[in-house]
Enzyme design. Sequence first.
Site, PDB file in Angstrom:
ATOM      1  N   ASP A 129       0.807  -1.216   0.000  1.00 47.39           N
ATOM      2  CA  ASP A 129       0.000   0.000   0.000  1.00 47.39           C
ATOM      3  C   ASP A 129       0.839   1.265   0.000  1.00 47.39           C
ATOM      4  OD1 ASP A 129       0.931  -0.528   2.547  1.00 47.39           O
ATOM      5  OD2 ASP A 129      -1.033  -0.852   3.429  1.00 47.39           O
ATOM      6  N   GLU A 176      -9.805  -2.277   5.262  1.00 46.27           N
ATOM      7  CA  GLU A 176     -10.409  -1.910   6.534  1.00 46.27           C
ATOM      8  C   GLU A 176     -11.664  -2.737   6.814  1.00 46.27           C
ATOM      9  OE1 GLU A 176      -8.884  -0.042   8.519  1.00 46.27           O
ATOM     10  OE2 GLU A 176      -8.063   1.759   7.602  1.00 46.27           O
ATOM     11  N   HIS A 216      -7.154  -4.700  10.282  1.00 42.65           N
ATOM     12  CA  HIS A 216      -6.899  -4.489   8.855  1.00 42.65           C
ATOM     13  C   HIS A 216      -5.597  -5.159   8.426  1.00 42.65           C
ATOM     14  CE1 HIS A 216      -4.818  -0.340   9.651  1.00 42.65           C
ATOM     15  NE2 HIS A 216      -3.886  -1.256   9.496  1.00 42.65           N
ATOM     16  N   ASN A 258      -7.458  -2.684  14.274  1.00 33.92           N
ATOM     17  CA  ASN A 258      -8.860  -3.019  13.962  1.00 33.92           C
ATOM     18  C   ASN A 258      -8.947  -4.259  13.058  1.00 33.92           C
ATOM     19  OD1 ASN A 258      -7.941  -2.044  11.565  1.00 33.92           O
ATOM     20  ND2 ASN A 258      -9.403  -0.353  11.405  1.00 33.92           N
TER      21      ASN A 258
HETATM   22  C1  F6R Z   1       1.511  -1.429   6.197  1.00 37.26           C
HETATM   23  C2  F6R Z   1       0.170  -1.976   6.299  1.00 37.26           C
HETATM   24  C3  F6R Z   1      -0.616  -1.977   7.553  1.00 37.26           C
HETATM   25  C4  F6R Z   1       0.198  -2.306   8.803  1.00 37.26           C
HETATM   26  C5  F6R Z   1      -0.689  -2.276  10.051  1.00 37.26           C
HETATM   27  C6  F6R Z   1       0.108  -2.533  11.313  1.00 37.26           C
HETATM   28  O1  F6R Z   1       2.016  -1.565   4.877  1.00 37.26           O
HETATM   29  O2  F6R Z   1      -0.313  -2.412   5.302  1.00 37.26           O
HETATM   30  O3  F6R Z   1      -1.661  -2.910   7.416  1.00 37.26           O
HETATM   31  O4  F6R Z   1       0.792  -3.566   8.652  1.00 37.26           O
HETATM   32  O5  F6R Z   1      -1.302  -1.035  10.143  1.00 37.26           O
HETATM   33  O6  F6R Z   1       0.970  -1.450  11.522  1.00 37.26           O
HETATM   34  P1  F6R Z   1       2.056  -1.463  12.679  1.00 37.26           P
HETATM   35  O7  F6R Z   1       3.059  -2.501  12.330  1.00 37.26           O
HETATM   36  O8  F6R Z   1       2.653  -0.072  12.646  1.00 37.26           O
HETATM   37  O9  F6R Z   1       1.323  -1.755  13.944  1.00 37.26           O
END
Ligand code: F6R
Length: 244
Positions: free
Chosen positions: A67, A143, A138, A136
């Site tokens: 992403d 989402e 994701h 959450n």
């Molecule tokens: C990042 C991504 C997100 C993160 C998720 C967890 O490329 O796609 O899904 O993996 O938000 O983020 P952290 O590791 O910062 O808790």
Amino acid sequence: MRIYKAKDYKDMSRKAANIISAQVISKPDSILGLATGSTPIGTYDQLVEWYNKGDIDFSEVTTVNLDEYKGLERTNDQSYYYFMHKHLFDRVNIRQERTFIPNGMNMNAEEECARYQKLIDDLGGIDLQLLGLGHNGHIGFNEPGEALEKDVHCVDLTENTIEANRRFFDSIDDVPRQAYTMGIKSIMHAKKILVVVSGEDKADILKESFFGKVTSKVPASILQLHPYVTLVADEAALSKCEGL
Ligand code: F6R
């Protein structure tokens, strides 16, 4: 699903790097799906350390990131382009032209999503997809909602995610509201998936994602249907999973 319980963040990072390293050693021209966020930083650091020792070679590897924020310049230190270069791409011998990330500066969402989807499809499938887990549930920026999008799409980030990202920006107004993300289909089509999770604040969502019902309200729960998922989590993140 294979679950590796790590002592702490460092141990989690080492175990995850081991799995990525084994993938690249056994298939030097692997296509790796990569993630950003705070969780994989230690994994990338470990891979760089092994690269510096001569234990891993990225010269034939291709990467495709999950992403990117829409509207952030590559030079913005919060863009995922910047992140990937800082933590991995500029530190190893990967060919920069074999690293792919959605173009956040293409403001034509329809065009950018179609371009990135075609790029993923043309690569012919991801060998190993690395994922973090959002609070959450994701994965990528898929989402929670009534349904899951299959293909690359432009998402309106939830308040929860905007709030979680706030720490990286000067003010809440600077946090991007939209992002381009790989859809559930490309993630689920990866041959292998590696999920890294760390910290007590992820304990509830980890339990829900991997041991709860499969529902679009917890996007990561779909990973329970994938035939080859490895979860590497530290003790704190696994603390709500009895018997592990
Ligand atoms: C990042 C991504 C997100 C993160 C998720 C967890 O490329 O796609 O899904 O993996 O938000 O983020 P952290 O590791 O910062 O808790």
